[in-house]
Enzyme design. Structure first.
Site, PDB file in Angstrom:
ATOM      1  N   ASN A  90      66.386-101.716 -18.172  1.00  0.00           N
ATOM      2  CA  ASN A  90      67.353-102.723 -18.945  1.00  0.00           C
ATOM      3  C   ASN A  90      68.745-102.526 -18.034  1.00  0.00           C
ATOM      4  OD1 ASN A  90      69.051-104.179 -20.408  1.00  0.00           O
ATOM      5  ND2 ASN A  90      69.283-102.770 -22.153  1.00  0.00           N
ATOM      6  N   LYS A 124      71.187-104.328 -18.375  1.00  0.00           N
ATOM      7  CA  LYS A 124      72.166-104.615 -19.030  1.00  0.00           C
ATOM      8  C   LYS A 124      73.130-105.588 -18.244  1.00  0.00           C
ATOM      9  CE  LYS A 124      72.197-100.503 -21.881  1.00  0.00           C
ATOM     10  NZ  LYS A 124      72.826 -99.427 -22.707  1.00  0.00           N
ATOM     11  N   HIS A 132      68.307-104.885 -29.621  1.00  0.00           N
ATOM     12  CA  HIS A 132      69.036-103.746 -28.850  1.00  0.00           C
ATOM     13  C   HIS A 132      70.417-103.485 -29.492  1.00  0.00           C
ATOM     14  CE1 HIS A 132      71.214-101.205 -26.006  1.00  0.00           C
ATOM     15  NE2 HIS A 132      69.947-101.010 -25.407  1.00  0.00           N
ATOM     16  N   GLU A 186      73.291-103.042 -29.007  1.00  0.00           N
ATOM     17  CA  GLU A 186      74.599-103.505 -28.320  1.00  0.00           C
ATOM     18  C   GLU A 186      74.545-105.072 -28.971  1.00  0.00           C
ATOM     19  OE1 GLU A 186      74.519-100.655 -24.522  1.00  0.00           O
ATOM     20  OE2 GLU A 186      73.981-102.713 -24.350  1.00  0.00           O
ATOM     21  N   GLU A 211      65.422 -96.202 -29.918  1.00  0.00           N
ATOM     22  CA  GLU A 211      66.590 -95.736 -29.099  1.00  0.00           C
ATOM     23  C   GLU A 211      67.838 -95.316 -30.094  1.00  0.00           C
ATOM     24  OE1 GLU A 211      67.189 -97.955 -25.078  1.00  0.00           O
ATOM     25  OE2 GLU A 211      67.826 -99.183 -26.428  1.00  0.00           O
ATOM     26  N   GLY A 217      73.871 -94.304 -23.270  1.00  0.00           N
ATOM     27  CA  GLY A 217      74.980 -94.285 -22.259  1.00  0.00           C
ATOM     28  C   GLY A 217      75.886 -93.253 -22.870  1.00  0.00           C
ATOM     29  N   SER A 230      69.716 -92.338 -22.468  1.00  0.00           N
ATOM     30  CA  SER A 230      69.935 -91.301 -21.603  1.00  0.00           C
ATOM     31  C   SER A 230      68.848 -90.777 -20.946  1.00  0.00           C
ATOM     32  CB  SER A 230      71.166 -90.277 -22.076  1.00  0.00           C
ATOM     33  OG  SER A 230      72.315 -91.334 -22.464  1.00  0.00           O
TER      34      SER A 230
END
Length: 246
Positions: A9, A11, A94, A96, A166, A172, A207
């Site tokens: 991904n 991003k 996701h 985000e 996740e 991150g 991560s």
């Protein structure tokens, strides 16, 4: 047997020149081992990625998709549009997107249904926040997020879905769930899927790096990874893919 899958991904990262170098390195080094590799660049670069991946064994995916087929939805892109760019996968749900764009469980379920109808493979992201984990709500959160999709789409249609666990607190941040923590949630998801559990690929994300991938993939119910930052580095991403292929 479930074929391991490692998905990058990107991003909101990349440029025409950087993408060219990254994809050239990946296609040169990835020889189609006993695992699948896929990349999900920003939508603006799907055409470039499609051309650069032509003839390779690396699959292409998108970072999101609309639940709508067409119409007055400025800034959106439909599953059919993604298919025209050669996409096989699309990431939905996701954290985000859930946080920054207020996407609900129902919205994710609707996107999943639209992707399946178009013949694409949804990668449905689920995961808990740090506060939820510390309050022992992890499995309740996962159950709610997974059930929203299974109840709306129907179990028969879900045969082609990939699920990515996740934990939000590990995305991150440099923090990673221990293999045992990840395995617990993966096993729970597989059990929740019932008869489809044995064939559904469940990825871990948060991560993931070259130095922790092998231990994560050693767990019985972890079938690969959804990789963020490390997918932007040829050697790191290839190392993760090789770890999955072992």
């Amino acid at each position: 047997m479930r074929t391991p899958l490692v998905v990058g991904n990107w991003k909101m990262n990349g440029s025409i020149s950087a993408n060219k170098a990254l994809l050239a390195g990946l296609t040169e080094q990835w020889q189609g081992q006993s695992a699948e590799l896929a990349v999900c660049p920003p939508a603006a670069y799907l055409n470039q990625a499609q051309q650069l991946l032509a003839g390779s064994t690396i699959a292409l995916g998108a970072q999101d998709a609309s639940a709508q087929a067409s119409g007055a939805y400025t800034g959106e892109h439909s599953a059919a549009m993604l298919q025209e760019f050669g996409c096989r996968f699309a990431i939905i749900g996701h954290s985000e997107r859930r946080e920054y764009h207020a996407e609900t469980d129902q919205a994710v379920a609707e996107k999943c249904k639209a992707l399946l109808a178009a013949g694409l493979v949804p990668i449905v992201c689920v995961g808990e926040t740090l506060a939820q984990r510390e309050s022992n709500e992890t499995l309740d959160v996962i159950k709610r997020q997974v059930s929203a999709v299974t109840d709306f789409v129907g179990s028969e249609a879900l045969a082609g879905v990939v699920i990515a666990y996740e934990p939000v607190w590990a995305i991150g941040t440099g923090l990673t769930a221990t293999p045992e923590q990840a395995q617990e949630v993966h096993a729970f998801i597989r059990q929740q899927l019932g008869s489809l559990g044995d064939e559904t690929r469940i990825l871990y994300g948060g991560s993931v790096k070259a130095d922790n991938a092998e231990k994560l993939f050693g767990m019985a119910d972890i079938d690969g990874a959804l990789v963020g930052g490390a997918s932007l580095k040829v050697d790191d991403f290839i190392s993760i893919g090789n770890a999955a292929a072992q």
